[in-house]
Design a protein around this motif. Structure first.
Motif, mmCIF file in Angstrom:
data_model
loop_
_atom_site.group_PDB
_atom_site.id
_atom_site.type_symbol
_atom_site.label_atom_id
_atom_site.label_comp_id
_atom_site.label_asym_id
_atom_site.label_seq_id
_atom_site.Cartn_x
_atom_site.Cartn_y
_atom_site.Cartn_z
ATOM 1 N N ILE A 199 -8.268 -11.873 -3.018
ATOM 2 C CA ILE A 199 -6.885 -11.948 -2.533
ATOM 3 C C ILE A 199 -6.055 -12.880 -3.406
ATOM 4 N N VAL A 200 -6.587 -14.056 -3.675
ATOM 5 C CA VAL A 200 -5.810 -15.075 -4.403
ATOM 6 C C VAL A 200 -5.727 -14.758 -5.892
ATOM 7 N N TYR A 201 -6.870 -14.593 -6.538
ATOM 8 C CA TYR A 201 -6.856 -14.466 -7.994
ATOM 9 C C TYR A 201 -6.293 -13.124 -8.467
ATOM 10 N N LEU A 202 -6.571 -12.049 -7.740
ATOM 11 C CA LEU A 202 -6.006 -10.759 -8.153
ATOM 12 C C LEU A 202 -4.504 -10.700 -7.879
ATOM 13 N N THR A 203 -4.064 -11.302 -6.759
ATOM 14 C CA THR A 203 -2.628 -11.331 -6.479
ATOM 15 C C THR A 203 -1.895 -12.153 -7.536
ATOM 16 N N SER A 232 0.764 -6.685 -4.386
ATOM 17 C CA SER A 232 1.405 -6.440 -5.674
ATOM 18 C C SER A 232 2.437 -5.323 -5.554
ATOM 19 N N LEU A 233 2.092 -4.276 -4.812
ATOM 20 C CA LEU A 233 3.025 -3.167 -4.595
ATOM 21 C C LEU A 233 4.243 -3.626 -3.811
ATOM 22 N N LEU A 234 4.000 -4.413 -2.757
ATOM 23 C CA LEU A 234 5.098 -4.925 -1.943
ATOM 24 C C LEU A 234 6.021 -5.818 -2.769
ATOM 25 N N TYR A 235 5.432 -6.639 -3.615
ATOM 26 C CA TYR A 235 6.240 -7.529 -4.457
ATOM 27 C C TYR A 235 7.141 -6.722 -5.395
ATOM 28 N N SER A 236 6.568 -5.714 -6.028
ATOM 29 C CA SER A 236 7.343 -4.928 -6.995
ATOM 30 C C SER A 236 8.446 -4.120 -6.324
ATOM 31 N N ARG A 237 8.219 -3.702 -5.068
ATOM 32 C CA ARG A 237 9.187 -2.850 -4.380
ATOM 33 C C ARG A 237 10.243 -3.633 -3.606
#
Length: 228
Positions: free
Chosen positions: A153-157, A216-221
């Motif tokens: 969760i942390v490192y991939l985000t 990541s998707l939520l951040y980009s959108r």
């Protein structure tokens, strides 16, 4: 110009669809694995992998002595204290850079993800493995591995957010690969130290990766779009 914009829109929607499919597949994989764990169908696999990390005496880990200490050090990267330091340093940097939306997003994404992983532990309440002696102290339930899930969760985000700041594809691949490698090492360390079944770690990786990809998707959108 219109044709170029149309093709660009199609590419974005295609990437969105692929991302959603990957998230769906990861979630399906997690719950399928959880079902197998509950039924005891992973036990043969779990025992074989765990014993492979031990010498002829199950109380003694395989490999040189320094490897045990190295695994103990590596597992700390997925522990609560280590992750809090990483998240605090990241949010501090973002706040100092006046990127408050991103800082709040990092806190929310990692905090809620860790809480969800802890809740899943309570739901499945799998006992810790007793096949080999534990080389570090543990207290919570076993499935899914909190270290594996929280590290993912942390490192991939954070890796996904950092990769967005560079233009070169090779650098993006390097950042994401480094994050994935750290997540991999944390998970392997949990099995090596005897505190998790391999299926616990696979469950943690799966649910953690799904959460990080969704964030990541939520951040980009949402977040990045508003900042733009």
């Amino acid at each position: 110009m219109i044709r170029k914009a149309w093709h660009g829109l199609i590419s974005i929607e295609r990437a969105l669809l692929i991302t959603l499919l990957i998230i769906g597949a990861a979630l399906f994989g997690f719950f399928k694995l959880a079902s197998e764990v509950a039924e005891g169908d992973t036990m043969a696999f779990d025992r074989a992998i765990m014993l492979a990390f031990r010498s002829s005496d199950p109380a003694i880990p395989a490999g040189p002595r320094w490897l045990t200490q190295a695994m103990t050090d590596l597992t700390a990267f997925g522990g609560l204290a280590g992750l809090i330091v990483v998240i605090a340093a990241t949010t501090g940097f973002l706040l100092a850079s006046r990127r408050r939306r991103t800082a709040l997003f990092v806190l929310a994404a990692t905090g809620t993800g860790a809480a969800a992983a802890s809740l899943l532990k309570l739901v499945y309440d799998r006992p810790r493995p007793a096949l080999v002696p534990h080389l570090v102290e543990v207290a919570s339930a076993s499935f899914p591995s909190g270290h594996a899930a929280d590290a993912a969760i942390v490192y991939l985000t954070l890796g996904a957010l950092l990769a967005r700041t560079v233009a070169e594809p090779a650098l993006r691949v390097y950042i994401l690969s480094a994050a994935a490698l750290l997540v991999l090492l944390v998970g392997v360390s949990r099995v090596y130290l005897g505190v998790h079944w391999p299926s616990d770690v696979l469950g943690g990786w799966t649910i953690g990766a799904a959460w990080a990809l969704a964030c990541s998707l939520l951040y980009s959108r949402v977040v990045a779009a508003k900042a733009g």
